[in-house]
Motif scaffolding. Structure first.
Motif: not given
Length: 284
Positions: A243-259
Motif C-alpha cells: 500500500l503506497l497511498r490511500g486508505l487500506g486495511r488489515q482485518g479490523e485495522t484501517q490505515i491511511y497512507v498520505t502521499r
C-alpha cells in the motif's frame, strides 16, 4: 511590440516533420518531464471518511488533518510548506497529525521547519512522530524544537485523548527503519475495548498494529511512490500488495497512507501530487 519571427520554408519542404515513432516517444517523454517538475507544486486536499466501530458517538465527525514528509530543504521550499500550513489551518481540524520526515540530511533546516510547523492550529492540539530522515539528521534536535513550539511529540508513548466527555487512546511510535519502534510500549495503559489511533511514519507497521487491535493507523513515508507509472491495481483488478497511498486495511485495522508534501533524491513527482489529508472519523 515584439514581432514573432517566421521562418520561410523552402519550396518542396513540408511544414510538418513526419511523426516517426521515435519522435513521438521523445515528445511524450518531454511532456512527462515537464509534468514531473510541475507536480510537486500541485498541492491537493484529500478528504476521506473513515468508519470506525469503536469510535465514541460523541466524537462522530472528529476531524484530523494529516501532514507528512515535509522534507524541508534544498528540494522543498519554505513557501511550499507555508502554503500547506495555511490550508491545514483553514480546514478547522480537531487535531493535526504529523507523521515524520520533516527535514532531509541538513540540521540547519530544523529550526526553520519547527518555526513553520509551530504555526499550525487545531482545536485540540498538534501531535507528531519522527521518521527515518529525522533520525538520519538529528532526531533529538527536531524533537526539542517541536516541543518548544507546543507540539506533542509521541515517541513510543500514548495518552488518553479526551473531548466532549468521550475518549480514545492516541499513540505514536518511533521509526521502524532505524529499529526504534516499540508498539507495546506506545499502547501500554490503553484499555482493551477503547478505540486506538496510532501515528507511525512507516506503514510497514500495519500487520503488528492489526495484531494489537489498533483501529486506525496514520502513516506516510512512501510519498505515494513519488513517481508512479503503473496502476495501483494489478492486471487482475486486485489492489497491489504494498500500500503506497490511500486508505487500506488489515482485518479490523484501517490505515491511511498520505502521499506527503515533499520530495527526496529529485524534486519531481509524477502521478502522485503532494497532499494535505483530511480524515473525518465516523461511527458505524
Amino acid at each position: 511590440m515584439a514581432t514573432p519571427i517566421r521562418r520561410k520554408l523552402r519550396r518542396g519542404v513540408a511544414s510538418n516533420r513526419q511523426q516517426t515513432p521515435l519522435r513521438a516517444f521523445a515528445l511524450s517523454l518531454g511532456e512527462a518531464a515537464r509534468s514531473a517538475l510541475a507536480e510537486p507544486y500541485m498541492l491537493t486536499i484529500e478528504r476521506r471518511e473513515v468508519y470506525l466501530r469503536r469510535l465514541p458517538k460523541a466524537l462522530d465527525g472528529f476531524r484530523i488533518v494529516q501532514l507528512s514528509d515535509l522534507h524541508l530543504g534544498p528540494l522543498t521550499s519554505g513557501d511550499q510548506l507555508r502554503r500547506a500550513i495555511e490550508i491545514a489551518n483553514k480546514l478547522d481540524p480537531d487535531i493535526i497529525a504529523l507523521t515524520g520526515d520533516y527535514i532531509s540530511h541538513e540540521r540547519r533546516y530544523a529550526a526553520p521547519c519547527a518555526e513553520l510547523v509551530g504555526r499550525l492550529r487545531a482545536r485540540c492540539g498538534v501531535y507528531a512522530v519522527l521518521g527515518n530522515h529525522d533520525h538520519w539528521t538529528d532526531a533529538a534536535l527536531i524533537t526539542d524544537l517541536f516541543r518548544a513550539e507546543g507540539i506533542t511529540v509521541l515517541i513510543n508513548e500514548g495518552m488518553r485523548f479526551e473531548k466532549d466527555n468521550a475518549s480514545f487512546w492516541l499513540a505514536g511510535v518511533d521509526d521502524t527503519m532505524v529499529g526504534l519502534e516499540d508498539l507495546p510500549l506506545a499502547l501500554a495503559g490503553a484499555q482493551r475495548d477503547e478505540m486506538k489511533l496510532l501515528l507511525a511514519h512507516n506503514p510497514i507497521i500495519l500487520r503488528r498494529a492489526a495484531r494489537a487491535a489498533v483501529d486506525l493507523v496514520l502513516s506516510g513515508h512512501t510519498h505515494g511512490g513519488q513517481v508512479t507509472i503503473r496502476s495501483e491495481r494489478s492486471a487482475s483488478g486486485r489492489p497491489r500488495r504494498r500500500l503506497l497511498r490511500g486508505l487500506g486495511r488489515q482485518g479490523e485495522t484501517q490505515i491511511y497512507v498520505t502521499r506527503g508534501l515533499g520530495t527526496v533524491i529529485l524534486p519531481v513527482r509524477y502521478g502522485c501530487p503532494p497532499e494535505v489529508s483530511v480524515l473525518e472519523l465516523r461511527c458505524i
